[in-house]
Design a protein around this motif. Structure first.
Motif, PDB file in Angstrom:
ATOM      1  N   HIS A  23       0.892  -1.299  -0.023  1.00 44.07           N
ATOM      2  CA  HIS A  23      -0.092   0.188  -0.026  1.00 44.07           C
ATOM      3  C   HIS A  23       0.953   1.181   0.138  1.00 44.07           C
ATOM      4  CE1 HIS A  23      -2.590   3.129   1.505  1.00 44.07           C
ATOM      5  NE2 HIS A  23      -3.705   2.287   1.078  1.00 44.07           N
ATOM      6  N   THR A  24       1.875   1.356   0.734  1.00 48.69           N
ATOM      7  CA  THR A  24       2.984   2.339   0.911  1.00 48.69           C
ATOM      8  C   THR A  24       3.404   2.628  -0.360  1.00 48.69           C
ATOM      9  OG1 THR A  24       3.270   1.993   3.241  1.00 48.69           O
ATOM     10  CG2 THR A  24       4.757   3.165   2.025  1.00 48.69           C
ATOM     11  N   ASP A  25       3.813   1.515  -1.066  1.00 50.75           N
ATOM     12  CA  ASP A  25       4.505   1.981  -2.308  1.00 50.75           C
ATOM     13  C   ASP A  25       3.731   2.150  -3.505  1.00 50.75           C
ATOM     14  OD1 ASP A  25       6.831   1.019  -4.495  1.00 50.75           O
ATOM     15  OD2 ASP A  25       5.019   0.090  -5.253  1.00 50.75           O
ATOM     16  N   ALA A  26       2.548   1.867  -3.264  1.00 49.46           N
ATOM     17  CA  ALA A  26       1.343   2.267  -4.390  1.00 49.46           C
ATOM     18  C   ALA A  26       1.173   3.674  -4.440  1.00 49.46           C
ATOM     19  CB  ALA A  26       0.295   1.453  -4.258  1.00 49.46           C
ATOM     20  N   VAL A  27       1.281   4.136  -2.785  1.00 50.16           N
ATOM     21  CA  VAL A  27       0.912   5.390  -2.834  1.00 50.16           C
ATOM     22  C   VAL A  27       2.259   6.270  -3.294  1.00 50.16           C
ATOM     23  CG1 VAL A  27       0.919   7.533  -0.949  1.00 50.16           C
ATOM     24  CG2 VAL A  27      -0.585   5.281  -1.056  1.00 50.16           C
ATOM     25  N   ARG A  28       3.519   5.847  -2.966  1.00 54.44           N
ATOM     26  CA  ARG A  28       4.739   6.622  -3.445  1.00 54.44           C
ATOM     27  C   ARG A  28       4.726   6.455  -4.767  1.00 54.44           C
ATOM     28  NH1 ARG A  28       8.297   5.235  -6.127  1.00 54.44           N
ATOM     29  NH2 ARG A  28       7.666   2.890  -6.142  1.00 54.44           N
ATOM     30  N   ALA A  29       4.507   5.494  -5.585  1.00 56.01           N
ATOM     31  CA  ALA A  29       4.500   5.378  -6.985  1.00 56.01           C
ATOM     32  C   ALA A  29       3.477   6.606  -7.672  1.00 56.01           C
ATOM     33  CB  ALA A  29       4.407   4.098  -7.550  1.00 56.01           C
ATOM     34  N   LEU A  30       2.374   6.527  -7.218  1.00 55.42           N
ATOM     35  CA  LEU A  30       1.502   7.492  -7.831  1.00 55.42           C
ATOM     36  C   LEU A  30       1.747   8.867  -7.439  1.00 55.42           C
ATOM     37  CD1 LEU A  30      -1.661   5.137  -7.225  1.00 55.42           C
ATOM     38  CD2 LEU A  30      -0.741   6.012  -9.519  1.00 55.42           C
ATOM     39  N   ALA A  32       4.637  10.113  -7.020  1.00 49.57           N
ATOM     40  CA  ALA A  32       5.899  10.575  -7.738  1.00 49.57           C
ATOM     41  C   ALA A  32       5.766  10.712  -8.953  1.00 49.57           C
ATOM     42  CB  ALA A  32       7.034   9.426  -7.329  1.00 49.57           C
ATOM     43  N   TRP A  33       4.557   9.991  -9.537  1.00 48.34           N
ATOM     44  CA  TRP A  33       4.452  10.030 -11.156  1.00 48.34           C
ATOM     45  C   TRP A  33       3.750  11.196 -11.492  1.00 48.34           C
ATOM     46  CZ3 TRP A  33      -0.114   8.284 -14.244  1.00 48.34           C
ATOM     47  CH2 TRP A  33       0.073   8.071 -15.681  1.00 48.34           C
ATOM     48  N   ARG A  34       4.029  11.880 -12.846  1.00 48.47           N
ATOM     49  CA  ARG A  34       3.566  13.247 -13.108  1.00 48.47           C
ATOM     50  C   ARG A  34       3.286  13.102 -14.438  1.00 48.47           C
ATOM     51  NH1 ARG A  34       2.891  13.843  -8.191  1.00 48.47           N
ATOM     52  NH2 ARG A  34       3.452  15.638  -6.982  1.00 48.47           N
ATOM     53  N   GLN A  40      -5.091  11.718 -17.422  1.00 47.13           N
ATOM     54  CA  GLN A  40      -4.490  11.104 -16.458  1.00 47.13           C
ATOM     55  C   GLN A  40      -3.900  11.811 -15.085  1.00 47.13           C
ATOM     56  OE1 GLN A  40      -2.582   7.757 -17.649  1.00 47.13           O
ATOM     57  NE2 GLN A  40      -4.802   8.047 -18.295  1.00 47.13           N
ATOM     58  N   ASP A  41      -3.782  12.605 -15.037  1.00 47.61           N
ATOM     59  CA  ASP A  41      -3.565  13.340 -13.714  1.00 47.61           C
ATOM     60  C   ASP A  41      -4.751  13.337 -12.709  1.00 47.61           C
ATOM     61  OD1 ASP A  41      -1.410  14.580 -11.970  1.00 47.61           O
ATOM     62  OD2 ASP A  41      -2.574  16.166 -11.995  1.00 47.61           O
ATOM     63  N   ARG A  42      -5.839  13.481 -13.402  1.00 52.21           N
ATOM     64  CA  ARG A  42      -7.203  13.539 -12.589  1.00 52.21           C
ATOM     65  C   ARG A  42      -7.188  11.926 -12.002  1.00 52.21           C
ATOM     66  NH1 ARG A  42      -8.958  17.714 -15.925  1.00 52.21           N
ATOM     67  NH2 ARG A  42      -9.591  16.051 -17.806  1.00 52.21           N
ATOM     68  N   LEU A  43      -6.994  11.041 -12.990  1.00 50.09           N
ATOM     69  CA  LEU A  43      -7.118   9.776 -12.667  1.00 50.09           C
ATOM     70  C   LEU A  43      -6.155   9.317 -11.495  1.00 50.09           C
ATOM     71  CD1 LEU A  43      -7.378   7.490 -15.760  1.00 50.09           C
ATOM     72  CD2 LEU A  43      -9.223   7.644 -13.953  1.00 50.09           C
ATOM     73  N   ARG A  44      -4.735   9.832 -11.624  1.00 48.61           N
ATOM     74  CA  ARG A  44      -3.833   9.403 -10.414  1.00 48.61           C
ATOM     75  C   ARG A  44      -4.283  10.009  -9.173  1.00 48.61           C
ATOM     76  NH1 ARG A  44       0.252  12.489  -8.028  1.00 48.61           N
ATOM     77  NH2 ARG A  44      -0.573  14.585  -9.033  1.00 48.61           N
ATOM     78  N   LEU A  45      -4.858  11.164  -9.248  1.00 42.79           N
ATOM     79  CA  LEU A  45      -5.346  11.964  -7.858  1.00 42.79           C
ATOM     80  C   LEU A  45      -6.647  10.805  -7.174  1.00 42.79           C
ATOM     81  CD1 LEU A  45      -5.281  15.537  -8.657  1.00 42.79           C
ATOM     82  CD2 LEU A  45      -3.758  14.201  -7.209  1.00 42.79           C
ATOM     83  N   ALA A  46      -7.602  10.532  -8.379  1.00 44.86           N
ATOM     84  CA  ALA A  46      -8.557   9.585  -7.785  1.00 44.86           C
ATOM     85  C   ALA A  46      -8.034   8.124  -7.371  1.00 44.86           C
ATOM     86  CB  ALA A  46      -9.559   9.313  -8.947  1.00 44.86           C
ATOM     87  N   TYR A  47      -6.938   7.817  -7.824  1.00 42.62           N
ATOM     88  CA  TYR A  47      -6.395   6.618  -7.297  1.00 42.62           C
ATOM     89  C   TYR A  47      -5.963   6.558  -5.727  1.00 42.62           C
ATOM     90  CZ  TYR A  47      -6.524   3.994 -11.895  1.00 42.62           C
ATOM     91  OH  TYR A  47      -6.583   3.499 -13.053  1.00 42.62           O
ATOM     92  N   LEU A  48      -5.290   7.896  -5.690  1.00 42.09           N
ATOM     93  CA  LEU A  48      -4.703   8.334  -4.374  1.00 42.09           C
ATOM     94  C   LEU A  48      -5.826   8.372  -3.229  1.00 42.09           C
ATOM     95  CD1 LEU A  48      -1.898  10.477  -5.610  1.00 42.09           C
ATOM     96  CD2 LEU A  48      -1.719   8.549  -4.372  1.00 42.09           C
ATOM     97  N   ARG A  49      -6.752   9.099  -3.765  1.00 39.70           N
ATOM     98  CA  ARG A  49      -8.192   9.172  -2.919  1.00 39.70           C
ATOM     99  C   ARG A  49      -8.334   7.874  -2.273  1.00 39.70           C
ATOM    100  NH1 ARG A  49      -9.365  13.426  -6.105  1.00 39.70           N
ATOM    101  NH2 ARG A  49     -11.014  12.390  -7.343  1.00 39.70           N
ATOM    102  N   HIS A  50      -8.640   6.715  -3.527  1.00 37.68           N
ATOM    103  CA  HIS A  50      -9.081   5.452  -3.071  1.00 37.68           C
ATOM    104  C   HIS A  50      -8.124   4.811  -1.989  1.00 37.68           C
ATOM    105  CE1 HIS A  50     -10.203   1.275  -3.980  1.00 37.68           C
ATOM    106  NE2 HIS A  50      -9.036   1.014  -4.061  1.00 37.68           N
ATOM    107  N   LEU A  51      -6.936   4.979  -2.287  1.00 34.80           N
ATOM    108  CA  LEU A  51      -6.005   4.311  -1.422  1.00 34.80           C
ATOM    109  C   LEU A  51      -5.943   4.840  -0.196  1.00 34.80           C
ATOM    110  CD1 LEU A  51      -2.684   3.703  -3.901  1.00 34.80           C
ATOM    111  CD2 LEU A  51      -4.296   2.029  -2.751  1.00 34.80           C
ATOM    112  N   ALA A  52      -6.013   6.065   0.314  1.00 39.94           N
ATOM    113  CA  ALA A  52      -6.216   6.853   1.300  1.00 39.94           C
ATOM    114  C   ALA A  52      -7.654   6.363   2.120  1.00 39.94           C
ATOM    115  CB  ALA A  52      -6.202   8.556   1.157  1.00 39.94           C
ATOM    116  N   VAL A 133       8.175   2.998 -13.528  1.00 43.91           N
ATOM    117  CA  VAL A 133       7.219   4.091 -13.406  1.00 43.91           C
ATOM    118  C   VAL A 133       6.064   3.512 -14.466  1.00 43.91           C
ATOM    119  CG1 VAL A 133       8.689   5.881 -12.712  1.00 43.91           C
ATOM    120  CG2 VAL A 133       8.436   5.409 -15.274  1.00 43.91           C
ATOM    121  N   PRO A 134       4.954   3.854 -14.199  1.00 44.52           N
ATOM    122  CA  PRO A 134       3.803   3.859 -14.795  1.00 44.52           C
ATOM    123  C   PRO A 134       3.903   4.330 -16.294  1.00 44.52           C
ATOM    124  CG  PRO A 134       2.948   4.263 -12.966  1.00 44.52           C
ATOM    125  CD  PRO A 134       4.429   4.595 -12.746  1.00 44.52           C
ATOM    126  N   ALA A 135       3.249   3.652 -17.037  1.00 39.67           N
ATOM    127  CA  ALA A 135       3.045   4.342 -18.394  1.00 39.67           C
ATOM    128  C   ALA A 135       1.800   5.302 -18.620  1.00 39.67           C
ATOM    129  CB  ALA A 135       3.353   3.366 -19.629  1.00 39.67           C
TER     130      ALA A 135
END
Length: 206
Positions: A23-30, A32-34, A40-52, A133-135
């Protein structure tokens, strides 16, 4: 980007990081990715909200949504991508699936799935500054809990896995079919997400 290998982890060895580390790594990876693309950035933030909100948000038991990991397996020298005909979806897809407790990080999960489904042992993930890093990201509806159950959401984190030149794939029991396709001749039974991922892989490995 450059390519790097990641050890396969089907089960957690003694002393291996547990689910909290994943879980910690997933948060870190997302974090760090820009991505350059605003969607794609909106999705990244949505993923981070899900993990939070979901400490177990990387596993299939987390409903109605969970993080998954996948990888486009490519042979850049030949200009081709390996796709699997998914038995449940009925479409040609990249390799991927659910995270497992033995996975140390999202990159390991993506590489494990790619290796298992492709039968190619020497895949390497694209990296930036030595870190996979994610594509791209893709959010889609599936019925991974059963065809008679309600749809749930996969929050897919997609990587690029480079195969050795001339690599021979070996079909697994998870596929109806497994084939290499030229970048410019993808099968009709693919969706825009797969085509976008292949285009991104072509861009990053070209």
């Amino acid at each position: 980007m450059t390519a790097t290998g990641t050890d396969r982890a089907d089960t957690a060895p003694a002393g291996a990081p547990g689910p909290d580390a994943l879980h910690t790594d997933a948060v870190r990876a997302l974090e760090a990715w820009r991505p350059a693309d605003p969607e794609q950035d909106r999705l990244r933030l949505a993923y981070l909200r899900h993990l939070a909100e979901q400490p177990e948000g990387l596993y299939r038991s987390c409903l109605p949504a969970h993080i998954t990991a996948s990888a486009a397996v490519v042979d850049p020298d030949a200009g081709r991508v390996l796709l699997t005909l998914h038995p449940k979806v009925g479409r040609w897809l990249q390799m991927g699936g659910h995270c497992e407790p033995g996975d140390r990080d999202l990159a390991s999960a993506a590489l494990r799935e790619a290796t298992e489904e492709s039968g190619i042992p020497d895949l390497v993930l694209l990296t930036r500054d030595g870190v996979p890093v994610p594509a791209k990201l893709d959010r889609h509806q599936v019925r991974c809990t059963g065809k008679d159950r309600p749809e749930n959401t996969h929050l897919d984190v997609q990587y690029i896995a480079v195969a050795p030149p001339g690599a021979q794939a070996l079909i697994s029991e998870e596929s109806l079919d497994l084939r290499w396709f030229d970048y410019d001749r993808l099968p009709e039974l693919t969706d825009h997400s797969v085509r976008d991922l292949v285009a991104r892989a072509r861009e990053l490995t070209g």
